[in-house]
Structure formats: C-alpha cells, structure tokens
Motif scaffolding. Structure first.
Motif, PDB file in Angstrom:
ATOM      1  N   ASP A  77      11.131   1.756   2.252  1.00  0.00           N
ATOM      2  CA  ASP A  77      10.706   0.358   1.914  1.00  0.00           C
ATOM      3  C   ASP A  77      10.995  -0.798   2.709  1.00  0.00           C
ATOM      4  O   ASP A  77      10.661  -1.673   2.674  1.00  0.00           O
TER       5      ASP A  77
ATOM      6  N   HIS B 161       1.946   1.652   5.888  1.00  0.00           N
ATOM      7  CA  HIS B 161       2.916   2.595   4.803  1.00  0.00           C
ATOM      8  C   HIS B 161       3.554   1.389   3.829  1.00  0.00           C
ATOM      9  O   HIS B 161       4.248   2.102   3.057  1.00  0.00           O
TER      10      HIS B 161
ATOM     11  N   TRP C  63       2.627   1.132  11.895  1.00  0.00           N
ATOM     12  CA  TRP C  63       3.090   2.243  10.932  1.00  0.00           C
ATOM     13  C   TRP C  63       3.735   1.561   9.663  1.00  0.00           C
ATOM     14  O   TRP C  63       3.199   2.108   8.527  1.00  0.00           O
TER      15      TRP C  63
ATOM     16  N   ASP D 299       9.401   8.461   2.293  1.00  0.00           N
ATOM     17  CA  ASP D 299       8.981   6.873   2.504  1.00  0.00           C
ATOM     18  C   ASP D 299      10.235   6.076   2.756  1.00  0.00           C
ATOM     19  O   ASP D 299      11.119   6.479   2.279  1.00  0.00           O
TER      20      ASP D 299
ATOM     21  N   GLY E 285       5.129  13.118   7.918  1.00  0.00           N
ATOM     22  CA  GLY E 285       5.560  12.985   6.573  1.00  0.00           C
ATOM     23  C   GLY E 285       7.003  13.489   6.232  1.00  0.00           C
ATOM     24  O   GLY E 285       7.671  13.478   5.270  1.00  0.00           O
TER      25      GLY E 285
END
Length: 350
Positions: A93, A130, A126, A91, A87
């Motif tokens: 997109d 996510h 992955w 994040d 992590g």
C-alpha cells in the motif's frame, strides 16, 4: 522476518512525530542507503516491519545499515520489476522510492537518466496501477543556483521548466518531476526535494557524505577541519550557508506526507533555516568538547562556478499539509549524531 537484536541499547532523540495511520506493507527502494535505511528504521520505530527492501549492495558497506533493522525480504534492484510483474512480491500500500545514484559529481548522464528517471517512471506507473501510494526522492539540486527561487508551491509544468539544475544528477531528478507534471500524475504522487540531509547511516557515501561525517574524521586525525574559503566578496570565509536537516527529521517529514491522504505534488524537505559552515563545525567541535580549529582552502576550479553560497528550504507547504513538529535544533542534532553514532561507528537501530 529478518531481524537483529541490538547489543548496545541507548537513548536517542525521539522521532519528531508519531503517525496516526500506519501502512500495512511497504516497499522501500534504496532501502540499504542513507535515507532509505533511516526510513526502514523509522517504520520499525512505529511498529511496522512488513517491509520489502530493494537496493544494489555492491562493494561498499551499506549492507551494515540493514543489520539492526526488521523487514520481510531483500532483493537486488535489478530483479525488482520482474518480481513485481510476476506478482511474487505480493501487494503494497506504500512505495518509498529512495533508490537512485545521488552523486552530484557523476558525469554519465545516460546512466543517470536510466537509473534515476526511467526506473522512477516505471515504478511510479506500477504503483498507480496497483493502488499503492508512491513517494519518491526528488532533490533540492533541481533548483540549481536558486536564481528562480526554491519554492515548492507551483508544480505546474511551466513553473518547473524555469528551473536550471547545475549538474547531471539534479537534471535526472528534474526530468521526472517535469514528466510527472506534464503527464498529469504529479498530484497523485509525493515528490520530496531533500536539502542537506546528514546523520547516521551515511558512512558508505564516500565524497557524498555530509561535512559532519567528513569533519569528524578530520578532527580525530588532525584536530582541525578544512572548509572552503569564500570566492565572493559578499560572503566571508565559512559563512556560506546551507539548509542542514537531520535525517531523523527528514524521515519524520517523509512518513507524515506518505500517510497524509491529501498531500500530493512536490514538497521541500528541509529545516527552513540557513546555517553557515562555521555554525555547523562549531556544533561539531562542541559535541566533541574541543575548541574550534579551522583551515580554509580554495574551492576547486572544477566546481567553483557551480558552488552554492546560500540554500534555505521554504517549508510553508509542508506546514500547510499539517506537519507541525519542530525541527531538531542544529546543535542538538549534531550532538546526537556525534555522541550516539559517529563515536563507536554505529547505525540507526544498533
């Protein structure tokens, strides 16, 4: 933020399209490479700089492609999965996966399978897990000699099985296309079959550079260009054809599909036109203000049986997805490349 300010501002061709929707945060693998760094540049042109670049810089000079660009962080690709898993990278997109060994002459099929297939499979899963949009580089090399067509509309496993790549690189790309189709995830991804892309930021590619880059050096050194003669009676010397696509068009197409929610599956990324080597070198000589001088040489025996005499991307699927921008004409693209980049050894963003 990692940023370098250009000391040589100059006019460049505009991007063929402006995105209506912009990604918030982007991971670009192979981001120091040819198309990868061009994508970072294009995102910067759109005001996007929340970008993490992953690559293997090695011992060549592709690091120079990164110098004028804006991005948050860089990491070596071998560290990517550990940092994604922990992590530590946060994040995304959008994942633009351009990282691969793209050498069509690479003979280590095990290395290609691990680097081009297994890595892509791991990263795709992955991204899906996510909630990140996953766009990856396939290749026109998956089509082989084109005997089964170069149509991107039928992405069913049975249709892909008919294709016959001619080299291990093409097969490594084909492996993932097939895997994604058989696993039922291809429609959730965007796979891009790039044709003959050329333009700034390819200097580090060695023998995989475009003819424009190679020929530019030949002209400066000898005043002439060496082209392969034809070994088929239906093509005259220098009239073998390719679908040449300027990298600025390639990245505009890529980013459009990346941000088009309805787009999914495999897409040809090409100009939709076939131009001969003579047309390409003619545009190069014209950009330099010189009269053409061409020497024809035999195609080496080692690649003669695999040599392609004609490629042309069918881009109706791209157009049907809503990409309506015209492709930069060959002469204009070569002129931009030669006068704004090759002359002075500049990169995108310099």
């Amino acid at each position: 933020m990692i940023e370098t300010t250009s000391a040589h501002p100059r006019p460049v061709l505009p991007l063929p399209a402006t995105l209506e929707t912009l990604p918030r945060r982007v991971l670009v693998t192979g981001g120091a490479g040819f198309i990868g760094s061009a994508l970072v540049w294009a995102l910067n042109q759109q005001g996007v700089d929340r970008i993490v670049v992953a690559d293997r810089l090695g011992q060549d000079e592709k690091w120079r492609n990164l110098v004028p660009l804006r991005f948050e962080d860089y990491l070596e690709a071998d560290d990517l999965f550990a940092r994604l898993g922990s992590g530590a990278l946060g994040d995304f997109d959008l994942v633009l996966h351009l990282g691969a060994c793209s050498a069509t002459t690479e003979l280590d099929a095990t290395y290609l399978a691990r680097n081009n297939f297994e890595f892509t499979k791991h990263l795709a899963h992955w991204a899906l897990a996510h909630g990140a949009r996953f766009v990856y580089a396939s290749s026109a090399a998956t089509y082989g000699d084109g005997a089964h067509g170069m149509d991107d509309t039928d992405n069913a496993p049975a249709a892909l099985t008919r294709l016959r790549p001619l080299n291990a690189y093409g097969y490594s790309k084909h492996l993932f296309d097939q895997y994604a189709a058989q696993a039922g995830i291809l429609r959730q991804l965007v796979g891009l079959k790039y044709f003959n892309v050329y333009g700034p930021n390819e200097a580090h590619k060695g023998e995989m550079r475009s003819l424009v880059h190679k020929a530019f050096g030949q002209i400066l050194e000898t005043g002439s260009v060496r082209l392969f003669r034809s070994h088929r009676p239906d093509y005259r010397d220098g009239e073998q054809q390719r679908d040449f696509l300027y990298v600025k068009d390639a990245v505009a197409m890529t980013l459009y599909l990346a941000m088009a929610p309805a787009a999914g599956g495999l897409y040809n990324i090409g100009s939709g036109h076939a131009h001969s080597w003579l047309e390409l070198t003619g545009a190069l000589f014209a950009a330099l203000g010189r009269d053409p001088r061409i020497e024809f040489i035999d195609i080496p025996e080692s690649i003669r049986a695999k040599y392609q005499y004609h490629t042309k991307a069918a881009i109706a699927k791209l157009r049907a997805a809503g990409y309506g921008a015209p492709v930069t004409p060959l002469a204009d693209a070569v002129k931009d490349y030669v006068q704004n980049y090759l002359t002075g050894d500049r990169r995108l963003g310099d």
